[in-house]
Design a protein around this motif. Structure first.
Motif, PDB file in Angstrom:
ATOM      1  N   ASP A   1       0.824  -1.216   0.000  1.00  0.00           N
ATOM      2  CA  ASP A   1       0.000   0.000   0.000  1.00  0.00           C
ATOM      3  C   ASP A   1       0.857   1.265   0.000  1.00  0.00           C
ATOM      4  OD1 ASP A   1      -2.350  -1.452  -0.037  1.00  0.00           O
ATOM      5  OD2 ASP A   1      -2.610  -1.374   2.141  1.00  0.00           O
ATOM      6  N   ARG A   2       1.992   1.218   0.668  1.00  0.00           N
ATOM      7  CA  ARG A   2       2.886   2.379   0.688  1.00  0.00           C
ATOM      8  C   ARG A   2       3.533   2.581  -0.678  1.00  0.00           C
ATOM      9  NH1 ARG A   2       6.247   3.123   5.982  1.00  0.00           N
ATOM     10  NH2 ARG A   2       6.362   5.154   5.009  1.00  0.00           N
ATOM     11  N   ILE A   3       3.811   1.483  -1.358  1.00  0.00           N
ATOM     12  CA  ILE A   3       4.387   1.569  -2.699  1.00  0.00           C
ATOM     13  C   ILE A   3       3.344   2.117  -3.670  1.00  0.00           C
ATOM     14  CG2 ILE A   3       5.388   0.220  -4.589  1.00  0.00           C
ATOM     15  CD1 ILE A   3       6.494  -1.606  -2.239  1.00  0.00           C
ATOM     16  N   ALA A   4       2.102   1.687  -3.503  1.00  0.00           N
ATOM     17  CA  ALA A   4       1.020   2.228  -4.344  1.00  0.00           C
ATOM     18  C   ALA A   4       0.912   3.742  -4.152  1.00  0.00           C
ATOM     19  CB  ALA A   4      -0.297   1.539  -4.012  1.00  0.00           C
ATOM     20  N   GLU A   5       1.081   4.193  -2.932  1.00  0.00           N
ATOM     21  CA  GLU A   5       1.042   5.638  -2.663  1.00  0.00           C
ATOM     22  C   GLU A   5       2.222   6.345  -3.330  1.00  0.00           C
ATOM     23  OE1 GLU A   5      -0.400   9.209  -1.541  1.00  0.00           O
ATOM     24  OE2 GLU A   5      -1.440   7.289  -1.389  1.00  0.00           O
ATOM     25  N   ASP A   6       3.390   5.718  -3.338  1.00  0.00           N
ATOM     26  CA  ASP A   6       4.550   6.299  -4.027  1.00  0.00           C
ATOM     27  C   ASP A   6       4.263   6.485  -5.513  1.00  0.00           C
ATOM     28  OD1 ASP A   6       5.988   6.370  -1.674  1.00  0.00           O
ATOM     29  OD2 ASP A   6       7.247   4.637  -2.158  1.00  0.00           O
ATOM     30  N   ILE A   7       3.557   5.522  -6.103  1.00  0.00           N
ATOM     31  CA  ILE A   7       3.192   5.638  -7.519  1.00  0.00           C
ATOM     32  C   ILE A   7       2.230   6.796  -7.717  1.00  0.00           C
ATOM     33  CG2 ILE A   7       1.967   4.505  -9.416  1.00  0.00           C
ATOM     34  CD1 ILE A   7       3.158   1.859  -8.380  1.00  0.00           C
ATOM     35  N   LYS A   8       1.217   6.892  -6.861  1.00  0.00           N
ATOM     36  CA  LYS A   8       0.237   7.991  -6.963  1.00  0.00           C
ATOM     37  C   LYS A   8       0.912   9.351  -6.828  1.00  0.00           C
ATOM     38  CE  LYS A   8      -3.582   5.253  -5.229  1.00  0.00           C
ATOM     39  NZ  LYS A   8      -4.446   4.959  -4.082  1.00  0.00           N
TER      40      LYS A   8
ATOM     41  N   SER B   1       4.953   2.083 -12.017  1.00  0.00           N
ATOM     42  CA  SER B   1       4.544   0.717 -11.698  1.00  0.00           C
ATOM     43  C   SER B   1       5.615  -0.282 -12.142  1.00  0.00           C
ATOM     44  CB  SER B   1       3.182   0.385 -12.308  1.00  0.00           C
ATOM     45  OG  SER B   1       3.216   0.553 -13.706  1.00  0.00           O
ATOM     46  N   ASP B   2       6.344   0.025 -13.204  1.00  0.00           N
ATOM     47  CA  ASP B   2       7.451  -0.843 -13.627  1.00  0.00           C
ATOM     48  C   ASP B   2       8.547  -0.868 -12.554  1.00  0.00           C
ATOM     49  OD1 ASP B   2       6.227  -1.527 -16.010  1.00  0.00           O
ATOM     50  OD2 ASP B   2       7.335  -0.054 -17.198  1.00  0.00           O
ATOM     51  N   GLN B   3       8.857   0.304 -11.996  1.00  0.00           N
ATOM     52  CA  GLN B   3       9.854   0.365 -10.926  1.00  0.00           C
ATOM     53  C   GLN B   3       9.361  -0.373  -9.683  1.00  0.00           C
ATOM     54  OE1 GLN B   3      10.156   4.698 -11.100  1.00  0.00           O
ATOM     55  NE2 GLN B   3      12.382   4.449 -11.136  1.00  0.00           N
TER      56      GLN B   3
ATOM     57  N   GLU C   1      11.823  -3.088  -8.330  1.00  0.00           N
ATOM     58  CA  GLU C   1      12.565  -2.767  -7.116  1.00  0.00           C
ATOM     59  C   GLU C   1      11.918  -3.279  -5.838  1.00  0.00           C
ATOM     60  OE1 GLU C   1      13.511   1.409  -7.146  1.00  0.00           O
ATOM     61  OE2 GLU C   1      13.953   1.331  -9.302  1.00  0.00           O
ATOM     62  N   TYR C   2      10.583  -3.372  -5.854  1.00  0.00           N
ATOM     63  CA  TYR C   2       9.866  -3.768  -4.640  1.00  0.00           C
ATOM     64  C   TYR C   2       9.075  -5.057  -4.805  1.00  0.00           C
ATOM     65  CZ  TYR C   2      10.944   0.932  -3.050  1.00  0.00           C
ATOM     66  OH  TYR C   2      11.602   2.071  -2.676  1.00  0.00           O
ATOM     67  N   GLY C   3       8.992  -5.569  -6.025  1.00  0.00           N
ATOM     68  CA  GLY C   3       8.266  -6.806  -6.264  1.00  0.00           C
ATOM     69  C   GLY C   3       6.764  -6.674  -6.180  1.00  0.00           C
TER      70      GLY C   3
ATOM     71  N   ALA D   1      -3.470  -5.292 -14.435  1.00  0.00           N
ATOM     72  CA  ALA D   1      -3.220  -4.639 -15.727  1.00  0.00           C
ATOM     73  C   ALA D   1      -4.047  -3.367 -15.886  1.00  0.00           C
ATOM     74  CB  ALA D   1      -3.527  -5.606 -16.860  1.00  0.00           C
ATOM     75  N   GLY D   2      -3.351  -2.283 -16.182  1.00  0.00           N
ATOM     76  CA  GLY D   2      -4.006  -1.014 -16.472  1.00  0.00           C
ATOM     77  C   GLY D   2      -4.695  -0.360 -15.289  1.00  0.00           C
ATOM     78  N   SER D   3      -4.316  -0.732 -14.049  1.00  0.00           N
ATOM     79  CA  SER D   3      -4.984  -0.140 -12.890  1.00  0.00           C
ATOM     80  C   SER D   3      -3.976   0.173 -11.790  1.00  0.00           C
ATOM     81  CB  SER D   3      -6.058  -1.083 -12.347  1.00  0.00           C
ATOM     82  OG  SER D   3      -5.463  -2.113 -11.588  1.00  0.00           O
ATOM     83  N   ASP D   4      -4.492   0.785 -10.739  1.00  0.00           N
ATOM     84  CA  ASP D   4      -3.648   1.053  -9.572  1.00  0.00           C
ATOM     85  C   ASP D   4      -4.000   0.102  -8.422  1.00  0.00           C
ATOM     86  OD1 ASP D   4      -6.100   2.085  -8.877  1.00  0.00           O
ATOM     87  OD2 ASP D   4      -5.343   4.049  -8.272  1.00  0.00           O
ATOM     88  N   ILE D   5      -4.621  -1.022  -8.763  1.00  0.00           N
ATOM     89  CA  ILE D   5      -5.001  -2.027  -7.775  1.00  0.00           C
ATOM     90  C   ILE D   5      -3.895  -3.072  -7.674  1.00  0.00           C
ATOM     91  CG2 ILE D   5      -6.666  -3.838  -7.201  1.00  0.00           C
ATOM     92  CD1 ILE D   5      -8.740  -2.154  -8.782  1.00  0.00           C
ATOM     93  N   ILE D   6      -3.445  -3.329  -6.449  1.00  0.00           N
ATOM     94  CA  ILE D   6      -2.379  -4.296  -6.218  1.00  0.00           C
ATOM     95  C   ILE D   6      -2.924  -5.703  -6.434  1.00  0.00           C
ATOM     96  CG2 ILE D   6      -0.808  -5.254  -4.490  1.00  0.00           C
ATOM     97  CD1 ILE D   6      -0.932  -2.417  -3.159  1.00  0.00           C
ATOM     98  N   ASP D   7      -2.207  -6.468  -7.240  1.00  0.00           N
ATOM     99  CA  ASP D   7      -2.528  -7.878  -7.442  1.00  0.00           C
ATOM    100  C   ASP D   7      -1.734  -8.643  -6.382  1.00  0.00           C
ATOM    101  OD1 ASP D   7      -2.598 -10.557  -8.242  1.00  0.00           O
ATOM    102  OD2 ASP D   7      -2.699 -10.028 -10.371  1.00  0.00           O
ATOM    103  N   GLU D   8      -2.399  -8.927  -5.259  1.00  0.00           N
ATOM    104  CA  GLU D   8      -1.700  -9.512  -4.114  1.00  0.00           C
ATOM    105  C   GLU D   8      -1.110 -10.897  -4.394  1.00  0.00           C
ATOM    106  OE1 GLU D   8      -3.835  -9.036  -0.454  1.00  0.00           O
ATOM    107  OE2 GLU D   8      -4.310  -6.953  -0.940  1.00  0.00           O
ATOM    108  N   PRO D   9      -1.855 -11.823  -5.022  1.00  0.00           N
ATOM    109  CA  PRO D   9      -1.231 -13.130  -5.317  1.00  0.00           C
ATOM    110  C   PRO D   9      -0.025 -12.997  -6.251  1.00  0.00           C
ATOM    111  CG  PRO D   9      -3.619 -13.289  -5.508  1.00  0.00           C
ATOM    112  CD  PRO D   9      -3.284 -11.838  -5.363  1.00  0.00           C
TER     113      PRO D   9
END
Length: 76
Positions: free
Chosen positions: A29-36, A42-44, A48-50, A55-63
Motif C-alpha cells: 500500500d505504501r508503494i502504491a502511494e509512491d506511484i500515486k 509501476s514498472d519500478q 525494485e519492490y516486487g 493490468a491497467g490499474s492502480d489495484i495491487i494484485d496480491e497473489p
C-alpha cells in the motif's frame, strides 16, 4: 574537491531516501502511494519492490505480488 580540516562539518542532502531494510518487505500500500505521488512508476515498483498491479490499474494484485517477490528473492 573540497578541502576539510579537523572540526569542519559536512552536510550532504540528496533527493529521496537511501532506503532501510528489505525492499520486498515494504508494505504494498505504501508503494502504491509512491506511484500515486509520482515518486516511482509501476514498472519500478515491480522491479525494485516486487509489487505487481492489475493490468491497467492502480489495484495491487496480491497473489501476483507474493509470487513475484518470491521469484525475485530466489534469483538474487
Amino acid at each position: 574537491d573540497v578541502r576539510l580540516v579537523a572540526g569542519d562539518h559536512v552536510r550532504i542532502v540528496t533527493s529521496g531516501g537511501g532506503g532501510y531494510g528489505d525492499p520486498f518487505e515494504r508494505e504494498p500500500d505504501r508503494i502504491a502511494e509512491d506511484i500515486k505521488q509520482g515518486f516511482i512508476s509501476s514498472d519500478q515498483a515491480a522491479e525494485e519492490y516486487g509489487v505487481v498491479f492489475a493490468a491497467g490499474s492502480d489495484i495491487i494484485d496480491e497473489p501476483a505480488t507474493r509470487r513475484h517477490r518470491q521469484q525475485l528473492r530466489e534469483t538474487s
